[in-house]
Design a protein around this motif. Sequence first.
Motif, PDB file in Angstrom:
ATOM      1  N   SER A  40       0.662  -1.331  -0.134  1.00 33.17           N
ATOM      2  CA  SER A  40      -0.066  -0.001   0.101  1.00 33.17           C
ATOM      3  C   SER A  40       0.889   0.944  -0.096  1.00 33.17           C
ATOM      4  O   SER A  40       0.367   2.535  -0.562  1.00 33.17           O
ATOM      5  CB  SER A  40      -0.962   0.097   1.153  1.00 33.17           C
ATOM      6  OG  SER A  40      -0.041   0.014   2.383  1.00 33.17           O
ATOM      7  N   ASN A  41       2.030   1.136   0.449  1.00 33.83           N
ATOM      8  CA  ASN A  41       3.105   2.164   0.434  1.00 33.83           C
ATOM      9  C   ASN A  41       3.703   2.416  -0.906  1.00 33.83           C
ATOM     10  O   ASN A  41       4.678   3.474  -1.082  1.00 33.83           O
ATOM     11  CB  ASN A  41       3.961   2.119   1.497  1.00 33.83           C
ATOM     12  CG  ASN A  41       4.814   1.069   1.541  1.00 33.83           C
ATOM     13  OD1 ASN A  41       5.012   0.241   0.658  1.00 33.83           O
ATOM     14  ND2 ASN A  41       5.810   0.922   2.472  1.00 33.83           N
ATOM     15  N   GLY A  42       3.412   1.667  -1.788  1.00 30.91           N
ATOM     16  CA  GLY A  42       4.048   1.803  -3.155  1.00 30.91           C
ATOM     17  C   GLY A  42       5.406   0.795  -3.448  1.00 30.91           C
ATOM     18  O   GLY A  42       5.709   0.492  -4.671  1.00 30.91           O
ATOM     19  N   VAL A  43       5.854   0.387  -2.408  1.00 28.81           N
ATOM     20  CA  VAL A  43       6.813  -0.641  -2.536  1.00 28.81           C
ATOM     21  C   VAL A  43       6.572  -1.947  -3.171  1.00 28.81           C
ATOM     22  O   VAL A  43       5.375  -2.482  -2.580  1.00 28.81           O
ATOM     23  CB  VAL A  43       7.624  -0.890  -1.164  1.00 28.81           C
ATOM     24  CG1 VAL A  43       8.703  -2.019  -1.395  1.00 28.81           C
ATOM     25  CG2 VAL A  43       8.092   0.414  -0.590  1.00 28.81           C
ATOM     26  N   SER A  44       7.333  -2.390  -4.291  1.00 28.23           N
ATOM     27  CA  SER A  44       6.548  -3.899  -4.665  1.00 28.23           C
ATOM     28  C   SER A  44       7.884  -4.817  -4.582  1.00 28.23           C
ATOM     29  O   SER A  44       9.046  -4.256  -4.728  1.00 28.23           O
ATOM     30  CB  SER A  44       6.397  -3.332  -6.078  1.00 28.23           C
ATOM     31  OG  SER A  44       7.728  -2.894  -7.086  1.00 28.23           O
ATOM     32  N   PHE A  45       7.274  -5.943  -4.827  1.00 29.02           N
ATOM     33  CA  PHE A  45       8.425  -7.320  -4.591  1.00 29.02           C
ATOM     34  C   PHE A  45       7.796  -8.208  -5.902  1.00 29.02           C
ATOM     35  O   PHE A  45       6.839  -8.464  -6.124  1.00 29.02           O
ATOM     36  CB  PHE A  45       8.153  -7.867  -3.463  1.00 29.02           C
ATOM     37  CG  PHE A  45       8.418  -7.110  -2.092  1.00 29.02           C
ATOM     38  CD1 PHE A  45       9.715  -6.943  -1.703  1.00 29.02           C
ATOM     39  CD2 PHE A  45       7.279  -6.327  -1.688  1.00 29.02           C
ATOM     40  CE1 PHE A  45       9.777  -5.992  -0.741  1.00 29.02           C
ATOM     41  CE2 PHE A  45       7.631  -5.697  -0.482  1.00 29.02           C
ATOM     42  CZ  PHE A  45       8.875  -5.423   0.095  1.00 29.02           C
ATOM     43  N   SER A  46       8.976  -8.681  -6.574  1.00 25.85           N
ATOM     44  CA  SER A  46       8.576  -9.691  -7.460  1.00 25.85           C
ATOM     45  C   SER A  46       9.615 -10.876  -7.504  1.00 25.85           C
ATOM     46  O   SER A  46      10.844 -10.505  -7.180  1.00 25.85           O
ATOM     47  CB  SER A  46       8.895  -8.906  -8.864  1.00 25.85           C
ATOM     48  OG  SER A  46       7.983  -7.889  -9.156  1.00 25.85           O
ATOM     49  N   GLY A  47       9.085 -12.094  -7.907  1.00 26.06           N
ATOM     50  CA  GLY A  47       9.769 -13.250  -7.847  1.00 26.06           C
ATOM     51  C   GLY A  47       9.352 -14.309  -8.462  1.00 26.06           C
ATOM     52  O   GLY A  47       8.268 -14.152  -8.988  1.00 26.06           O
TER      53      GLY A  47
END
Length: 412
Positions: A96-103
């Motif tokens: 929700s704070n805009g930080v993203s994670f991809s894997g």
Amino acid sequence: MAKVLPFKAVKPTPEKVELVASRSYQSYSPTEMEHILSTNPYSFLNIVNPSYKHQNAVKRKKRYTLVKNHYKTFKAQGVFKQDDRASYYVYKIRKSNGVSFSGIIAAASTEDYKNNVIKKHEDTIAHRENMFKDYLKTVGFNAEPVLLTYADNTSITGIISETQNTTPEFEFSTDNEDFHKLWKIESDATIGQISTEFKNIDSIYIADGHHRSASSNLLTESLKQENKNHTGNEPYNFFMGFFIAESELKIYEFNRLVRDLNGLSKDLFLEQLQLNFRIENRGMDLCKPTEKHQFSMYLDGEFYAISLLENQYNFQNALEALDAQILFQTVLKPILGISDLRNNSRIDYLHGKNSLTEIKNKVDSGEFAVGFGLVPATINEIKAIADQGLTMPPKSTFIQPKLSSGVTVYEF
């Protein structure tokens, strides 16, 4: 050389995934749990908490069987469906704070865990390992991937990025306003490329999920003994992992709270601290440490900055240079009398950006006598400790992303 394989995931149907996905069971308050279980029959919490409707305690083995049966019911009702062919799955979480994670969600090898290709940095508790092993043996599935990290790899990063330019299989939001997307990789060429790239990686590190990894390894050993035709390729030789490049991780600190000063007066406590630390009184100003070997402390209505006198403390290995270990060796154990960080009720832990305020509130309330703030550990510290075969004190790191349960399921 890591063995990371595609698998046939069991997944909620796209129209149900938002209802099924849940946070880790332990993260819900009793009120939240009751609300979800009474209003959402599709939540994965209904599977892992099968006795809710009857409001009665269920013995552990019976509960495991009920979990298995409820899971089978979800499959029979079409809430879950299994893919026809083994695939890798690209997964993205945007907070929700805009930080993203991809894997990539894939099957990790228990042999790699046993042979230290998959490395750990935390101790596990034997009875918890065995309890979860028994759970896995009964229910026959993993529903929340272990968070695993590896050194950044341009080829894998490129595949993840390219995949995200296509239409996801599903996308949904969770109750904490995180946004999730999943893509399925079915191309034989891309599957082969991902497998080859992981084979070229020497070490993979557990970021979160040490007990689940250890329990999966115990399950392999147990089922191996029962299977006279064991080959090493059976599904029980693997567990579900979310593989994420180390640059994608977010590592936060765990701060410490202690309920009393171990019989010491404030003045005597500060006097003993001075043997290893330079102490600065910061009064009522919130004091957050900004560098390694520096800590904040809240005591008797005032903040202090305490900095290690390094000529008083020698680092023999990567663990001894870790701030959580320094605090344990110089303050918690010798001064405050806390030698068992896992089982001593006099100590508690807080994580998150607002934890200094929480420390102040908890000490001011009288629940605790003193609180300590730390800087976060780095990925290089975590890797160095794991590479040296050492383990951190409990609650040394709070690592994101935290993964949902029930979005992908690995059966064995």
